[in-house]
Design a protein around this motif. Sequence first.
Motif, PDB file in Angstrom:
ATOM      1  N   ARG A   3       0.868  -1.180   0.000  1.00  0.00           N
ATOM      2  CA  ARG A   3       0.000   0.000   0.000  1.00  0.00           C
ATOM      3  C   ARG A   3       0.900   1.224   0.000  1.00  0.00           C
ATOM      4  O   ARG A   3       1.711   1.423   0.912  1.00  0.00           O
ATOM      5  CB  ARG A   3      -0.897   0.000   1.237  1.00  0.00           C
ATOM      6  N   ILE A   4       0.788   2.047  -1.046  1.00  0.00           N
ATOM      7  CA  ILE A   4       1.608   3.256  -1.143  1.00  0.00           C
ATOM      8  C   ILE A   4       1.083   4.285  -0.149  1.00  0.00           C
ATOM      9  O   ILE A   4      -0.094   4.638  -0.156  1.00  0.00           O
ATOM     10  CB  ILE A   4       1.599   3.822  -2.575  1.00  0.00           C
ATOM     11  N   ILE A   5       1.981   4.762   0.709  1.00  0.00           N
ATOM     12  CA  ILE A   5       1.637   5.766   1.719  1.00  0.00           C
ATOM     13  C   ILE A   5       1.896   7.176   1.182  1.00  0.00           C
ATOM     14  O   ILE A   5       1.096   8.075   1.360  1.00  0.00           O
ATOM     15  CB  ILE A   5       2.467   5.558   3.011  1.00  0.00           C
ATOM     16  N   LYS A   6       3.050   7.348   0.505  1.00  0.00           N
ATOM     17  CA  LYS A   6       3.432   8.682   0.026  1.00  0.00           C
ATOM     18  C   LYS A   6       4.318   8.551  -1.204  1.00  0.00           C
ATOM     19  O   LYS A   6       5.178   7.681  -1.266  1.00  0.00           O
ATOM     20  CB  LYS A   6       4.195   9.418   1.139  1.00  0.00           C
ATOM     21  N   ARG A   7       4.081   9.420  -2.182  1.00  0.00           N
ATOM     22  CA  ARG A   7       4.941   9.553  -3.368  1.00  0.00           C
ATOM     23  C   ARG A   7       5.591  10.928  -3.293  1.00  0.00           C
ATOM     24  O   ARG A   7       4.894  11.942  -3.160  1.00  0.00           O
ATOM     25  CB  ARG A   7       4.124   9.468  -4.652  1.00  0.00           C
ATOM     26  N   ILE A   8       6.907  10.955  -3.359  1.00  0.00           N
ATOM     27  CA  ILE A   8       7.641  12.209  -3.256  1.00  0.00           C
ATOM     28  C   ILE A   8       8.427  12.408  -4.548  1.00  0.00           C
ATOM     29  O   ILE A   8       9.382  11.659  -4.814  1.00  0.00           O
ATOM     30  CB  ILE A   8       8.605  12.189  -2.048  1.00  0.00           C
ATOM     31  N   PRO A   9       8.035  13.383  -5.392  1.00  0.00           N
ATOM     32  CA  PRO A   9       8.776  13.619  -6.639  1.00  0.00           C
ATOM     33  C   PRO A   9      10.220  14.002  -6.338  1.00  0.00           C
ATOM     34  O   PRO A   9      10.486  14.805  -5.439  1.00  0.00           O
ATOM     35  CB  PRO A   9       8.032  14.779  -7.296  1.00  0.00           C
ATOM     36  N   LYS A  10      11.144  13.386  -7.068  1.00  0.00           N
ATOM     37  CA  LYS A  10      12.559  13.707  -6.890  1.00  0.00           C
ATOM     38  C   LYS A  10      13.068  14.480  -8.105  1.00  0.00           C
ATOM     39  O   LYS A  10      13.635  15.541  -7.977  1.00  0.00           O
ATOM     40  CB  LYS A  10      13.370  12.428  -6.697  1.00  0.00           C
TER      41      LYS A  10
END
Length: 66
Positions: A3-10
């Motif tokens: 389950r994806i909690i957070k996506r942080i663009p790099k």
Amino acid sequence: MTRIIKRIPKRENEELRVSSVEYRGLKAVDIRLFYKVRDDEYLPTRKGFILPRELVKELVEALRKV
């Protein structure tokens, strides 16, 4: 199960993902770099780690000191 909690663009073609996972019966957090292969499709890289949930609190405490 993941389950994806957070996506942080790099970068434009990369994102860091924090996910809740179960790995070999162990409930854990996966922190991993993904790269874009198509418009909305990302694949994982080897850059990352799986941390048992019991250690998440210690990691958060360490990050707060940065």
